[in-house]
Design a protein around this motif. Structure first.
Motif, short mmCIF file in Angstrom:
data_model
loop_
_atom_site.label_atom_id
_atom_site.label_comp_id
_atom_site.label_asym_id
_atom_site.label_seq_id
_atom_site.Cartn_x
_atom_site.Cartn_y
_atom_site.Cartn_z
N GLY A 132 0.79 -1.21 0.00
CA GLY A 132 0.00 0.00 0.00
C GLY A 132 0.83 1.27 0.00
O GLY A 132 0.31 2.35 0.33
N ASP A 173 -10.47 -9.76 2.00
CA ASP A 173 -9.78 -8.82 2.87
C ASP A 173 -8.28 -8.99 2.67
O ASP A 173 -7.69 -9.98 3.12
N ARG A 181 -6.52 -1.91 6.94
CA ARG A 181 -7.39 -1.71 5.76
C ARG A 181 -7.55 -0.23 5.46
O ARG A 181 -7.51 0.19 4.30
N GLN A 182 -7.75 0.56 6.50
CA GLN A 182 -7.93 2.00 6.30
C GLN A 182 -6.65 2.65 5.76
O GLN A 182 -6.73 3.56 4.93
N TRP A 184 -4.00 1.10 4.03
CA TRP A 184 -3.28 0.59 2.88
C TRP A 184 -4.11 -0.13 1.82
O TRP A 184 -3.62 -0.34 0.71
N ASP A 185 -5.34 -0.52 2.12
CA ASP A 185 -6.05 -1.41 1.20
C ASP A 185 -6.25 -0.80 -0.19
O ASP A 185 -5.94 -1.44 -1.21
N GLU A 186 -6.75 0.39 -0.26
CA GLU A 186 -7.07 0.99 -1.57
C GLU A 186 -5.81 1.12 -2.42
O GLU A 186 -5.80 0.73 -3.60
N ALA A 187 -4.75 1.66 -1.84
CA ALA A 187 -3.50 1.83 -2.60
C ALA A 187 -2.89 0.49 -2.96
O ALA A 187 -2.33 0.33 -4.06
N ARG A 189 -4.40 -2.41 -3.59
CA ARG A 189 -5.11 -3.03 -4.71
C ARG A 189 -4.77 -2.34 -6.03
O ARG A 189 -4.65 -3.00 -7.07
N ALA A 190 -4.60 -1.03 -6.00
CA ALA A 190 -4.21 -0.32 -7.21
C ALA A 190 -2.81 -0.72 -7.65
O ALA A 190 -2.57 -0.94 -8.84
N ASN A 191 -1.89 -0.83 -6.71
CA ASN A 191 -0.52 -1.23 -7.04
C ASN A 191 -0.47 -2.66 -7.59
O ASN A 191 0.22 -2.93 -8.59
#
Length: 200
Positions: A132, A173, A181-182, A184-187, A189-191
């Protein structure tokens, strides 16, 4: 890292003996699983632990597992983690068995990245924090991992790496704890999706 190890051992009532901890993480074949990585895992696991009601002893166990989790690294998944757990058991032989066994189990949890132990949840999330990171940091990480597996030709590497990336992306998850999750999750998944696209 040496100070973290020594302080944790003292917290658990032992006499510090880190052996060749520092030397192992400085081995020249380590491009990613080196001292910097472990220091980051120690830092991130400690930060994540702040959100939970872990005891002082549990935090010491977590710190020891973070320090030891990649102490043996020869690009042999499974074997490396088992050897690292054995190394930790030997170095911690003077501690109460309940502490030694828990450190060992936390290190072994990094084989499958699954566990019912709340301490393992924090350790495993910290181990994946790099996913992330900012895109340029992530790219340096993926290049370093490729270097560690330089014995494989490009086709073999791409197939194996793509499988790993798909497995991670398919997880409902990616991170176990809510704070991770708050963060690193979004970044992450994009990476992962970006690297997968580059491989396929």
């Amino acid at each position: 890292m040496r100070r973290t190890w020594d302080d944790a051992v003292r917290t658990l009532g032992g006499t510090p003996d880190a052996g060749d901890l520092m030397e192992r993480y400085a081995e020249p074949h380590r491009s990613y699983h080196n001292t910097f990585h472990v220091v980051c895992v120690v830092r991130d696991s400690s930060a994540l632990a702040d959100a939970f009601a872990f005891t002082t002893e549990e935090r010491a166990v977590l710190a020891l597992a973070a320090c030891a989790h990649d102490v043996v690294y020869d690009s042999r998944p499974g074997d490396d983690e088992r050897a690292s757990a054995a190394w930790a058991r030997e170095r911690l032989a003077g501690l109460d068995e309940k502490y030694v066994a828990r450190v060992e189990s936390l290190v072994l949890a990094t084989i499958t990245h699954s566990s019912d132990d709340p301490l393992a949840h924090v350790l495993l999330d910290a181990d994946l924090a790099i996913l992330g990171s900012e895109p340029e940091h992530y790219d340096r990480y993926s290049a370093a991992v490729r270097q560690e597996y330089s014995q494989y030709d490009d086709a073999t590497w791409r197939a194996g790496r793509a499988k790993v990336l798909r497995t991670l992306l398919d997880r409902e998850d990616l991170y176990v704890t809510e704070p991770a999750r708050q963060l690193w999750d979004e970044a992450a998944r994009a990476n992962l999706a970006r690297e997968l696209q580059s491989l396929t």
